[in-house]
Design a protein around this motif. Structure first.
Motif, PDB file in Angstrom:
ATOM      1  N   TYR A 174       0.652  -1.133  -0.068  1.00 33.47           N
ATOM      2  CA  TYR A 174      -0.012   0.107   0.217  1.00 33.47           C
ATOM      3  C   TYR A 174       0.850   1.187  -0.075  1.00 33.47           C
ATOM      4  CZ  TYR A 174      -3.851  -3.269   1.125  1.00 33.47           C
ATOM      5  OH  TYR A 174      -4.514  -4.479   1.347  1.00 33.47           O
ATOM      6  N   PRO A 233      -7.764  -2.759   2.096  1.00 34.14           N
ATOM      7  CA  PRO A 233      -7.357  -1.894   2.949  1.00 34.14           C
ATOM      8  C   PRO A 233      -8.387  -1.060   3.706  1.00 34.14           C
ATOM      9  CG  PRO A 233      -7.145  -1.018   0.697  1.00 34.14           C
ATOM     10  CD  PRO A 233      -7.675  -2.456   0.618  1.00 34.14           C
ATOM     11  N   ARG A 244      -5.934  -3.852   7.423  1.00 33.83           N
ATOM     12  CA  ARG A 244      -6.186  -4.492   6.098  1.00 33.83           C
ATOM     13  C   ARG A 244      -7.111  -5.694   6.633  1.00 33.83           C
ATOM     14  NH1 ARG A 244      -5.105  -8.207   8.502  1.00 33.83           N
ATOM     15  NH2 ARG A 244      -2.912  -9.156   8.690  1.00 33.83           N
TER      16      ARG A 244
END
Length: 453
Positions: A174, A233, A244
């Protein structure tokens, strides 16, 4: 794959009795955590604790989460809080640790938290415990690979290596900005094909699918299913990445929810297992049985009020099961369609009128066919025009009522945040039985009076 035969279990029990630590570990070392959890059903509590204390922490934690909740409670009750913290919680991902902690009382939770060595992990657990367990925040974990959009690819890869050391599985990378707000996802292909890019914001996949921490588990499941994700997420109200959720966690929750809905639809008022004792099963099953008994008594009272009609025309009694059974079946069919639509998000509350209208048309078609078939059968076999007409008209009215009622009830329950699965169980059946009898008796009485002039 090792077979957990009777001989295998007996060998293990003998080794445990002899306190042969090395041999005990050797016997179970090639078993998966799920197999060891199944094996524990064959051991007594002391034997299970002995094995737990021999296993390394990570495997022990995995086995613990594979156990049935009741078995887990028994085990945890016998272990000191320090052992629970060091042997289990320290070796769990935060989402599993929170699931475990929710099963314990507050005092025990505090003791366990005080023994956790990793202060950051303890803080994450405390934060996650504040969320409602039926929300995305209550289901998420905090273990994930996070990189900054302004990093270069070499810097990003170095940081990923460091973060990956503490993780069992890596699903996505991410990308966040300097304020920790989620900006994108970094595909593995880009790491390989763009090894020297100056800033990963140039190659990241922007606007990733995410879920807010306050959203329900159903919404999380729908999002994962719709976009074919293995992890999702979680962001807070201002878009910061805070955790997450993995697909296995969602599937576990949805499976448990479906089990609760199935039990609710079957007239079981609380979650029970086959292993629960007699008292727990009785308490869970008795309420709706008593309500059903009251419904049956109400039906008896209704039928008793039309005793004179049965005396003058006994053939009327032959069709009581047909009226009641048809109404119940139709009502459950209609409610099941709506409940399924609510569950998979295909039903929209703002289209309630359309759904009711569609159900009305379907009910009119079904009612016409069913009542016509019964009319033809009774016309040629019964020889009683009053009963023939009353049964057919009653069936028509009952099918239409049960269809519309079965559609409206789950819609109403859903609007008031009550589990609509309640509408597919005894509630619909009992209500339709009572209303169906009232319709049948009323129509029959009116037709008999009309026939008598």
């Amino acid at each position: 794959m090792i077979q957990l035969t009777k001989e295998y279990v007996e060998t293990l029990k003998k080794v445990i009795e002899e306190k042969d630590d090395k041999q005990a570990i050797a016997i179970i070392k090639d078993l998966y955590p799920a197999d060891i959890a199944e094996l524990y059903k064959e051991l007594n509590l002391d034997e299970a604790i002995y094995l737990y204390l021999l296993m390394d922490g990570e495997k022990a934690a995995d086995v613990l989460m594979e156990l049935e909740e009741e078995e887990r409670h028994k085990l945890l009750k016998e272990l000191p809080t320090e052992v629970i913290a060091r042997q289990f919680v320290d070796n769990m991902e935060t989402d599993d640790a929170v699931d475990l902690m929710r099963e314990l009382d507050e005092d025990t939770q505090e003791e366990i938290l005080s023994h956790i060595e990793d202060v950051e992990q303890a803080g994450d657990i405390v934060d996650l415990l504040k969320y409602d367990e039926d929300t995305a925040g209550g289901l998420m974990g905090t273990e994930m690979i996070v990189v900054n959009e302004n990093w270069s690819m070499p810097q990003c890869i170095d940081e990923m290596r460091k973060q990956a050391e503490e993780m069992d599985e890596i699903y996505y990378v991410y990308v966040v900005d300097d304020d920790e707000r989620l900006k994108g996802v970094l595909p593995l292909k880009k790491m390989i094909t763009s090894p020297s890019v100056s800033k990963i914001q140039h190659v990241m996949q922007k606007d990733p699918i995410a879920v807010r921490d306050s959203e329900s588990i159903e919404e999380v499941g729908q999002r994962i299913e719709k976009y074919d994700l293995v992890a999702l997420p979680v962001i807070d109200s201002i878009g910061r990445l805070i955790g997450r959720i993995t697909i296995d966690d969602v599937m576990d929750e949805i499976r448990e929810q479906h089990e609760r809905d199935y039990q609710l639809a079957s007239g079981i008022s609380q979650d029970v297992e086959t292993s629960d004792n007699v008292f727990e099963q009785t308490v869970a099953r008795l309420p709706w049985l008593l309500i059903g008994m009251i419904g049956g008594i109400t039906n008896s009272v209704i039928l008793g009020g039309f005793e004179a009609g049965f005396a003058s025309n006994p053939k009327m009694a032959l069709f009581i099961p047909l009226i009641g059974g048809t109404g119940g079946n139709v009502g459950i069919q209609s409610s099941a369609i709506v409940v399924q639509g609510i569950a998979n998000n295909s039903f929209k509350q703002n289209k309630s009128f359309t759904q009711v209208l569609k159900e009305s048309v379907v009910s009119l078609i079904n009612a016409s066919i069913i009542s016509m078939v019964v009319f033809v059968y009774n016309f040629f076999t019964l020889g009683d025009p009053v009963v023939t007409a009353s049964v057919s008209l009653s069936l028509f009215a009952v099918v239409v009522f049960a269809s519309i009622f079965g559609t409206l009830v789950p819609m109403t329950l859903n609007r008031f945040r009550i589990d609509p699965a309640l509408a597919t169980g005894p509630f619909i059946t009992i209500t339709n039985d009572i209303i169906g009898m009232l319709i049948y008796m009323t129509i029959s009485t009116l037709l008999m009076k009309a026939a008598l002039g």
